[in-house]
Design a protein around this motif. Structure first.
Motif, PDB file in Angstrom:
ATOM      1  N   VAL A 175     -45.886 -23.972 -27.583  1.00 40.30           N
ATOM      2  CA  VAL A 175     -45.980 -25.353 -28.074  1.00 40.30           C
ATOM      3  C   VAL A 175     -47.324 -25.585 -28.766  1.00 40.30           C
ATOM      4  O   VAL A 175     -47.383 -26.187 -29.843  1.00 40.30           O
ATOM      5  CB  VAL A 175     -45.752 -26.359 -26.922  1.00 40.30           C
ATOM      6  N   VAL A 235     -42.232 -31.158 -31.519  1.00 36.57           N
ATOM      7  CA  VAL A 235     -42.174 -29.739 -31.154  1.00 36.57           C
ATOM      8  C   VAL A 235     -41.562 -29.586 -29.769  1.00 36.57           C
ATOM      9  O   VAL A 235     -40.683 -28.742 -29.557  1.00 36.57           O
ATOM     10  CB  VAL A 235     -43.575 -29.085 -31.218  1.00 36.57           C
ATOM     11  N   ALA A 258     -38.504 -23.822 -33.248  1.00 36.03           N
ATOM     12  CA  ALA A 258     -39.684 -23.851 -34.115  1.00 36.03           C
ATOM     13  C   ALA A 258     -39.300 -24.242 -35.540  1.00 36.03           C
ATOM     14  O   ALA A 258     -39.946 -25.099 -36.153  1.00 36.03           O
ATOM     15  CB  ALA A 258     -40.363 -22.484 -34.094  1.00 36.03           C
ATOM     16  N   ALA A 277     -38.356 -27.995 -35.548  1.00 33.44           N
ATOM     17  CA  ALA A 277     -39.503 -28.893 -35.390  1.00 33.44           C
ATOM     18  C   ALA A 277     -40.388 -28.916 -36.624  1.00 33.44           C
ATOM     19  O   ALA A 277     -40.989 -29.948 -36.932  1.00 33.44           O
ATOM     20  CB  ALA A 277     -40.328 -28.463 -34.175  1.00 33.44           C
ATOM     21  N   LEU A 322     -47.328 -23.874 -32.178  1.00 33.80           N
ATOM     22  CA  LEU A 322     -46.469 -24.609 -33.111  1.00 33.80           C
ATOM     23  C   LEU A 322     -47.076 -25.956 -33.470  1.00 33.80           C
ATOM     24  O   LEU A 322     -46.917 -26.437 -34.604  1.00 33.80           O
ATOM     25  CB  LEU A 322     -45.066 -24.775 -32.531  1.00 33.80           C
ATOM     26  N   HIS A 352     -47.613 -27.583 -37.053  1.00 32.10           N
ATOM     27  CA  HIS A 352     -47.078 -28.922 -37.321  1.00 32.10           C
ATOM     28  C   HIS A 352     -48.132 -29.830 -37.948  1.00 32.10           C
ATOM     29  O   HIS A 352     -47.820 -30.685 -38.780  1.00 32.10           O
ATOM     30  CB  HIS A 352     -46.568 -29.526 -36.001  1.00 32.10           C
TER      31      HIS A 352
END
Length: 172
Positions: A108, A88, A147, A150, A111, A115
């Protein structure tokens, strides 16, 4: 003052805190983890987002005593090592998804939660997650691109210049 135990980034901390101390203040002032930023202090901007038991929460709306006994992860825990970024973080870097960096830790962390889900998120879920973050520097295009990269969204082609040429390292 109640004594609480915070499990932050894999370490246990026992703290005496006032009843009304915010989790942001405990993390920043008591534990020195300044990566969790304080923006609006109303839960709107998302800069203070941390993971509480693997769920993104606004630390500016959470009292430290509410986190007693829970697992907390901050942006300081994301990179696997000093030499390596998490995917990320790497996507944010590669896609130029930050400018001043103030909002970046919260983005982060949100996300990261996506993830780590069992099922990969779709583009709509990613966009919905990003809609909970305010960035005063960018137009969100690069953040959104990072985003999607990742999190491996289908159809992602990577950032392109005005002529439509992909940048080095972009895409799959």
């Amino acid at each position: 003052m109640p004594e609480i135990t915070l499990h932050v980034n894999g370490l246990e901390h026992r703290l005496d805190v006032p009843d009304r101390m915010l989790l942001t203040d405990a993390l920043r002032q008591r534990l020195g983890l300044t990566g969790t930023h304080v923006g609006c202090e109303h839960g709107v901007c998302g800069a203070c987002t941390i993971l509480l038991d693997d769920q993104p929460v606004r630390a500016c709306l959470t009292l430290a005593v509410q986190a007693d006994g829970h697992r907390i992860r901050t942006v300081e825990s994301v990179a696997p090592s000093e030499e390596e970024l998490h995917p990320v973080q790497q996507a944010m870097r590669d896609c130029h998804g930050l400018q001043c960096g103030f909002c970046t830790p919260g983005i982060v962390m949100s996300l990261l939660a996506l993830h780590e889900q069992e099922e990969p998120p779709g583009p709509e879920e990613i966009d919905e997650t990003l809609s909970g973050h305010l960035c005063r520097c960018t137009g969100y295009r690069n953040i959104t691109e990072a985003a999607h990269r990742a999190l491996g969204c289908a159809g992602h082609a990577g950032p392109a210049d005005a002529a439509g040429h992909e940048h080095e390292g972009a895409g799959r």
